[in-house]
Scaffold this motif. Sequence first.
Motif, PDB file in Angstrom:
ATOM      1  N   GLY A 114       5.389  13.623  -1.917  1.00 52.50           N
ATOM      2  CA  GLY A 114       5.071  12.754  -2.986  1.00 52.50           C
ATOM      3  C   GLY A 114       3.969  12.381  -2.775  1.00 52.50           C
ATOM      4  N   ILE A 115       3.434  11.272  -3.736  1.00 51.06           N
ATOM      5  CA  ILE A 115       2.312  10.932  -3.755  1.00 51.06           C
ATOM      6  C   ILE A 115       2.009   9.525  -3.673  1.00 51.06           C
ATOM      7  CG2 ILE A 115       1.632  12.759  -5.550  1.00 51.06           C
ATOM      8  CD1 ILE A 115       1.692  10.473  -7.618  1.00 51.06           C
ATOM      9  N   TYR A 116       0.757   9.077  -3.407  1.00 51.45           N
ATOM     10  CA  TYR A 116       0.403   7.724  -3.463  1.00 51.45           C
ATOM     11  C   TYR A 116      -0.698   7.453  -4.359  1.00 51.45           C
ATOM     12  CZ  TYR A 116      -4.164   8.239  -0.860  1.00 51.45           C
ATOM     13  OH  TYR A 116      -5.541   8.665  -0.528  1.00 51.45           O
ATOM     14  N   ILE A 117      -0.881   6.118  -4.781  1.00 51.71           N
ATOM     15  CA  ILE A 117      -1.826   5.594  -5.811  1.00 51.71           C
ATOM     16  C   ILE A 117      -2.349   4.257  -5.236  1.00 51.71           C
ATOM     17  CG2 ILE A 117      -0.130   4.339  -7.212  1.00 51.71           C
ATOM     18  CD1 ILE A 117      -3.240   6.095  -8.373  1.00 51.71           C
ATOM     19  N   TRP A 118      -3.762   4.081  -5.254  1.00 49.11           N
ATOM     20  CA  TRP A 118      -4.221   2.965  -4.879  1.00 49.11           C
ATOM     21  C   TRP A 118      -5.017   2.275  -6.263  1.00 49.11           C
ATOM     22  CZ3 TRP A 118      -5.763  -0.592  -1.335  1.00 49.11           C
ATOM     23  CH2 TRP A 118      -7.158  -1.467  -1.351  1.00 49.11           C
ATOM     24  N   VAL A 119      -4.475   1.277  -6.953  1.00 45.14           N
ATOM     25  CA  VAL A 119      -4.730   0.654  -7.910  1.00 45.14           C
ATOM     26  C   VAL A 119      -4.043  -0.686  -7.875  1.00 45.14           C
ATOM     27  CG1 VAL A 119      -4.975   2.600  -9.458  1.00 45.14           C
ATOM     28  CG2 VAL A 119      -2.753   1.749  -9.051  1.00 45.14           C
ATOM     29  N   ASN A 120      -4.519  -1.651  -8.818  1.00 42.39           N
ATOM     30  CA  ASN A 120      -3.912  -2.843  -9.027  1.00 42.39           C
ATOM     31  C   ASN A 120      -2.582  -2.916  -9.593  1.00 42.39           C
ATOM     32  OD1 ASN A 120      -4.133  -3.258 -11.651  1.00 42.39           O
ATOM     33  ND2 ASN A 120      -6.638  -3.324 -11.352  1.00 42.39           N
ATOM     34  N   GLU A 121      -2.026  -3.943  -9.558  1.00 47.22           N
ATOM     35  CA  GLU A 121      -0.650  -4.270 -10.158  1.00 47.22           C
ATOM     36  C   GLU A 121      -0.613  -3.807 -11.580  1.00 47.22           C
ATOM     37  OE1 GLU A 121       3.332  -4.475  -9.265  1.00 47.22           O
ATOM     38  OE2 GLU A 121       1.606  -4.716  -7.754  1.00 47.22           O
ATOM     39  N   ASN A 122      -1.327  -4.224 -12.334  1.00 44.09           N
ATOM     40  CA  ASN A 122      -1.216  -4.061 -14.023  1.00 44.09           C
ATOM     41  C   ASN A 122      -1.608  -2.647 -14.214  1.00 44.09           C
ATOM     42  OD1 ASN A 122      -0.963  -6.775 -14.285  1.00 44.09           O
ATOM     43  ND2 ASN A 122      -3.214  -7.254 -14.397  1.00 44.09           N
ATOM     44  N   LEU A 123      -2.511  -1.919 -13.687  1.00 44.95           N
ATOM     45  CA  LEU A 123      -2.732  -0.768 -13.891  1.00 44.95           C
ATOM     46  C   LEU A 123      -1.533   0.227 -13.512  1.00 44.95           C
ATOM     47  CD1 LEU A 123      -6.466   0.368 -12.697  1.00 44.95           C
ATOM     48  CD2 LEU A 123      -5.223   0.417 -14.967  1.00 44.95           C
ATOM     49  N   PHE A 124      -0.933  -0.197 -12.286  1.00 44.45           N
ATOM     50  CA  PHE A 124       0.292   0.621 -11.921  1.00 44.45           C
ATOM     51  C   PHE A 124       1.278   0.424 -12.881  1.00 44.45           C
ATOM     52  CE2 PHE A 124       4.273   0.900  -9.699  1.00 44.45           C
ATOM     53  CZ  PHE A 124       4.110   2.227  -9.007  1.00 44.45           C
ATOM     54  N   LYS A 125       1.602  -0.729 -13.425  1.00 48.81           N
ATOM     55  CA  LYS A 125       2.605  -1.050 -14.205  1.00 48.81           C
ATOM     56  C   LYS A 125       2.358  -0.251 -15.674  1.00 48.81           C
ATOM     57  CE  LYS A 125       4.140  -5.375 -12.567  1.00 48.81           C
ATOM     58  NZ  LYS A 125       4.140  -6.590 -12.907  1.00 48.81           N
ATOM     59  N   ASN A 126       1.122  -0.126 -16.099  1.00 48.80           N
ATOM     60  CA  ASN A 126       0.661   0.553 -17.373  1.00 48.80           C
ATOM     61  C   ASN A 126       0.343   2.175 -17.340  1.00 48.80           C
ATOM     62  OD1 ASN A 126       0.461  -1.977 -18.589  1.00 48.80           O
ATOM     63  ND2 ASN A 126      -1.672  -2.158 -18.153  1.00 48.80           N
ATOM     64  N   SER A 127       0.847   2.485 -16.138  1.00 44.89           N
ATOM     65  CA  SER A 127       0.518   4.076 -15.730  1.00 44.89           C
ATOM     66  C   SER A 127       1.689   4.803 -15.267  1.00 44.89           C
ATOM     67  CB  SER A 127      -0.518   4.285 -14.852  1.00 44.89           C
ATOM     68  OG  SER A 127      -1.832   3.550 -15.298  1.00 44.89           O
ATOM     69  N   THR A 128       2.891   4.378 -15.779  1.00 40.26           N
ATOM     70  CA  THR A 128       4.179   4.921 -15.206  1.00 40.26           C
ATOM     71  C   THR A 128       4.368   6.350 -15.579  1.00 40.26           C
ATOM     72  OG1 THR A 128       5.308   2.393 -15.211  1.00 40.26           O
ATOM     73  CG2 THR A 128       6.700   4.621 -15.003  1.00 40.26           C
ATOM     74  N   LEU A 129       4.144   6.566 -16.797  1.00 40.49           N
ATOM     75  CA  LEU A 129       4.247   7.820 -17.201  1.00 40.49           C
ATOM     76  C   LEU A 129       3.367   8.983 -16.566  1.00 40.49           C
ATOM     77  CD1 LEU A 129       5.754   9.857 -19.241  1.00 40.49           C
ATOM     78  CD2 LEU A 129       4.005   9.191 -21.096  1.00 40.49           C
ATOM     79  N   VAL A 130       2.101   8.719 -16.451  1.00 41.32           N
ATOM     80  CA  VAL A 130       1.267   9.651 -16.023  1.00 41.32           C
ATOM     81  C   VAL A 130       1.337   9.814 -14.489  1.00 41.32           C
ATOM     82  CG1 VAL A 130      -0.638   7.957 -15.461  1.00 41.32           C
ATOM     83  CG2 VAL A 130      -1.229  10.202 -15.895  1.00 41.32           C
ATOM     84  N   LEU A 131       1.781   8.754 -13.691  1.00 39.62           N
ATOM     85  CA  LEU A 131       2.274   8.885 -12.231  1.00 39.62           C
ATOM     86  C   LEU A 131       3.649   9.573 -12.060  1.00 39.62           C
ATOM     87  CD1 LEU A 131       1.650   5.173 -11.215  1.00 39.62           C
ATOM     88  CD2 LEU A 131       0.429   7.106 -10.565  1.00 39.62           C
ATOM     89  N   CYS A 132       4.643   9.530 -12.961  1.00 38.15           N
ATOM     90  CA  CYS A 132       5.692  10.170 -12.673  1.00 38.15           C
ATOM     91  C   CYS A 132       5.326  11.846 -13.071  1.00 38.15           C
ATOM     92  CB  CYS A 132       6.911   9.794 -13.792  1.00 38.15           C
ATOM     93  SG  CYS A 132       7.416   8.128 -13.424  1.00 38.15           S
ATOM     94  N   GLN A 133       4.558  11.987 -14.190  1.00 33.99           N
ATOM     95  CA  GLN A 133       4.122  13.545 -14.486  1.00 33.99           C
ATOM     96  C   GLN A 133       3.307  13.920 -13.211  1.00 33.99           C
ATOM     97  OE1 GLN A 133       2.006  12.952 -17.966  1.00 33.99           O
ATOM     98  NE2 GLN A 133       3.719  13.202 -19.342  1.00 33.99           N
ATOM     99  N   THR A 134       2.518  13.358 -12.620  1.00 37.80           N
ATOM    100  CA  THR A 134       1.805  13.837 -11.539  1.00 37.80           C
ATOM    101  C   THR A 134       2.756  14.155 -10.278  1.00 37.80           C
ATOM    102  OG1 THR A 134      -0.034  12.480 -12.014  1.00 37.80           O
ATOM    103  CG2 THR A 134       0.077  13.217  -9.879  1.00 37.80           C
ATOM    104  N   VAL A 135       3.737  13.235  -9.991  1.00 38.49           N
ATOM    105  CA  VAL A 135       4.948  13.500  -8.901  1.00 38.49           C
ATOM    106  C   VAL A 135       5.747  14.901  -9.406  1.00 38.49           C
ATOM    107  CG1 VAL A 135       6.899  12.912  -7.949  1.00 38.49           C
ATOM    108  CG2 VAL A 135       5.127  11.190  -8.262  1.00 38.49           C
ATOM    109  N   LYS A 136       5.886  15.030 -10.354  1.00 42.07           N
ATOM    110  CA  LYS A 136       6.606  16.154 -11.137  1.00 42.07           C
ATOM    111  C   LYS A 136       5.846  17.456 -10.659  1.00 42.07           C
ATOM    112  CE  LYS A 136      10.007  18.233 -13.369  1.00 42.07           C
ATOM    113  NZ  LYS A 136       9.518  19.635 -13.421  1.00 42.07           N
ATOM    114  N   GLY A 137       4.514  17.338 -11.017  1.00 40.60           N
ATOM    115  CA  GLY A 137       3.563  18.484 -10.868  1.00 40.60           C
ATOM    116  C   GLY A 137       3.410  18.795  -9.579  1.00 40.60           C
ATOM    117  N   VAL A 138       3.588  17.794  -8.703  1.00 41.15           N
ATOM    118  CA  VAL A 138       3.301  18.144  -7.231  1.00 41.15           C
ATOM    119  C   VAL A 138       4.610  18.973  -6.474  1.00 41.15           C
ATOM    120  CG1 VAL A 138       3.105  16.800  -4.886  1.00 41.15           C
ATOM    121  CG2 VAL A 138       1.305  16.174  -6.731  1.00 41.15           C
TER     122      VAL A 138
END
Length: 489
Positions: A114-138
């Motif tokens: 998988g992947i890891y991400i180092w961001v604050n809580e608000n950014l993580f909640k607002n970036s669900t789609l781009v994070l899931c797409q990154t996981v799928k690409g990996v």
Amino acid sequence: MVKTVTGEESHLTSIEHRLNQSHLSSQVGLVIGNLSSNSDRVFVFDLVPTPVNDAGKPASWVVESKEDKKKGGSKSKSQSQSNAGAVLEIDREWVAEHARQVSRMLVGGMKVVGIYIWVNENLFKNSTLVLCQTVKGVADAAPIRDIVWDERLLIHISYSPRRWTCKNCSLSSNITSSSLRPCDFKMGRVLSTLQKFKCVYNFDIRFPISRDSVSKTFAGIVRDIISSHGEELKKAKALIDGKLVNVDEQYTSDCVHEVEFLIPFTQQTSLQAYSEDEVVGILVFSGSICSYAYSNSKEPISQALADIKGDIISSLHSRLDVVCDEADGQMDSVADGSGEAVNEVSTPIPVPQLQLQSFRERCCLSFPRRVFVPWLADTYICDYIQPSETLEVLKDHCVELMSMEAPTDTKTILEPEGESVTLSTNSYWETLTPLSTELKTSSLNNHSDDKGSVSERHLEKSSNVSITAALLVLILSILVGVMLFVFRT
């Protein structure tokens, strides 16, 4: 579905400390770990940050809101961390390419999970789609061939507030916010409990090439052979330290266990029946592979054997990928230099890209050899060295791809395959002589041999008569000599 994720406490804690000291607003990278046999637990070994791309830009960055840009430097760090209007951007293709190259350097039992991400809580909640797409690409770039697992991990390291969370990310084609499901994450001892296995695997595959496959490239044929041999290897019995063992048991010793596989000749799927008109050539694929695998002590031996088998097949695929990448690079460099499309007349096409029907002579393709570099807690990762390369390339890969210190002492690098033991493929095309012609030729040879055999039989008979006569003369002379001696006496 993964229920529990356990990370190596000593190592992951140091990573978190390093991230806090860096003052980065975001960082994305890969999660290296091991998946249990029943796919409900993952053991995390390391978090590897994705390096900057060719243009020197990071793989992730934060796009501030318009209000934040107006305030500029007057805003404190705590205020910027809690800003709900910022957006996280990720270079998904670059992260996927990083995962593809890192997966080659991992041995048995180690996967990009998988992947890891180092961001604050608000950014993580607002970036669900781009994070899931990154996981799928990996997941697409670094597939796990020997395990059916339709999920990957997304580990969030939050600095506001400071905490670790882990989620399962579904790999379905329709990615939504519901694709993330929580799972338990905890720290513990992982690396110190690993069991170590080693195997030196020798193989010699002779694969008939049918007329139906001549339209494929050389690399495509070899890839099919590797996949076919992987199915055979799954059925192979194993000896561990020279003994047959119960695969349902567990090992708890610290030594490196030697594994040897036994493949019956009768189970080789490549030995198929082909007619004379179907076969146009034979491809010989042979070599010697050194493989390492690491398994959790709570896992049965069967899991370690599956990891070794998977590592052998993955190593073959990785070597072929390295050769193909180098061939693609040569073609691209020639095309860029000339400004024109590359053709077969001006520039020879590399062997991996050639179609089998385009050449009829024997060809040989040497594969890179595998070397092993010390990694974490007496474990090793690997890399592949071309005949024209040196170990300096290996050091660059370790620093850039794995974010680790380059080995200063070359004696710590293992080279079990040696300079002379390389993986190679020999493809030769020889048109098969029609069977009728062979029969005619053989019958003519037999006919001529029959003529000669008559005289040979006469010679044999005459020689036998001569030997018999000589023996009779010898016996008679001995008897006459004895009789004369008796009469004289």
